[in-house]
Design a protein around this motif. Sequence first.
Motif, short mmCIF file in Angstrom:
data_model
loop_
_atom_site.label_atom_id
_atom_site.label_comp_id
_atom_site.label_asym_id
_atom_site.label_seq_id
_atom_site.Cartn_x
_atom_site.Cartn_y
_atom_site.Cartn_z
N PHE A 118 0.85 -1.18 0.00
CA PHE A 118 0.00 0.00 0.00
C PHE A 118 0.89 1.24 0.00
O PHE A 118 1.94 1.26 0.65
N PRO A 119 0.47 2.31 -0.69
CA PRO A 119 1.31 3.52 -0.73
C PRO A 119 1.52 4.16 0.64
O PRO A 119 2.51 4.83 0.88
N ASN A 120 0.56 3.96 1.55
CA ASN A 120 0.67 4.53 2.90
C ASN A 120 1.08 3.47 3.91
O ASN A 120 0.63 3.46 5.05
N ALA A 121 1.97 2.56 3.50
CA ALA A 121 2.34 1.41 4.34
C ALA A 121 2.83 1.81 5.72
O ALA A 121 2.58 1.12 6.70
N SER A 122 3.53 2.94 5.83
CA SER A 122 4.10 3.34 7.12
C SER A 122 3.04 3.76 8.13
O SER A 122 3.32 3.84 9.32
N SER A 123 1.83 4.03 7.67
CA SER A 123 0.77 4.45 8.59
C SER A 123 -0.32 3.40 8.73
O SER A 123 -1.35 3.66 9.35
N VAL A 124 -0.10 2.22 8.16
CA VAL A 124 -1.07 1.12 8.30
C VAL A 124 -0.57 0.19 9.41
O VAL A 124 0.44 -0.49 9.25
N PHE A 125 -1.29 0.18 10.54
CA PHE A 125 -0.90 -0.66 11.67
C PHE A 125 -1.58 -2.03 11.54
O PHE A 125 -2.76 -2.12 11.23
N CYS A 126 -0.83 -3.06 11.81
CA CYS A 126 -1.33 -4.42 11.64
C CYS A 126 -2.11 -4.88 12.87
O CYS A 126 -2.01 -4.30 13.95
N ARG A 127 -2.87 -5.95 12.68
CA ARG A 127 -3.74 -6.43 13.77
C ARG A 127 -2.98 -7.22 14.82
O ARG A 127 -3.43 -7.34 15.95
#
Length: 240
Positions: A118-127
């Motif tokens: 995803f382009p915003n990978a650094s702001s996508v927190f995993c479960r």
Amino acid sequence: LQRSNPSSIFCRNWVCATEECCVPAQTCATLPASSCPAGTLLLKNKASKYCPARVCTAKHCCLPAPTCATVPSCPRYHLLRSNASSIFCRSWVCNFAECCSPVPTCTTVTCPAKTVPFPNASSVFCRGLECTAEECCAPALTCAKFVSCPKNHLVRSNSSSIFCRAGVCTSEECCIPGADSDGLVKSGRLEVGQDSGPGNGALAHSCRGMLCPNGMRILVSSTRCASRACKVEECCGGSA
């Protein structure tokens, strides 16, 4: 406790007194905390816990320490460590630094083939404490719909099977040198009906539409070229 040498202590009266024959028992406060083995802690009430022997020991004064499984919750963007039940805390109340780990983001994932981060990978927190491709990766685009090849370039013949490395395809991935727009090319693609060339069904170019240098002309427009990019020496000669 009775003194260590009672048989050599003579009492002052026919009845021995406590102060003559006994000494105060020690409490667990006299035992260094470092004497407790791993996974145990010195009693909370160490100052009021009297030892049954003259010297206090870990057996009398240490109890199992609490584990991180006793922590009710972690702060935002943190999760309880996966091995919480086997982490013994350093005090009788566990703290977040011992027991909680930051939630990872999608920057920690390597996406499998035919997918992109995803382009915003650094702001996508995993479960969980480990990110998965399902959380962090999207299907990659192919060159099938690419229409932005530069001048004198064509979309590759196997465009539908070329997966782009990012969320947007580029001409470097999708285009190869080819004829200029002259009826052979539409929206950067080879015209339907273009001659089939040798090898794996690749599209072959003919000299039709070739841009010859000044002073030269196309010899035979139907001549097929040896590769996808026609060369001057294959198509041009004579005088214009």
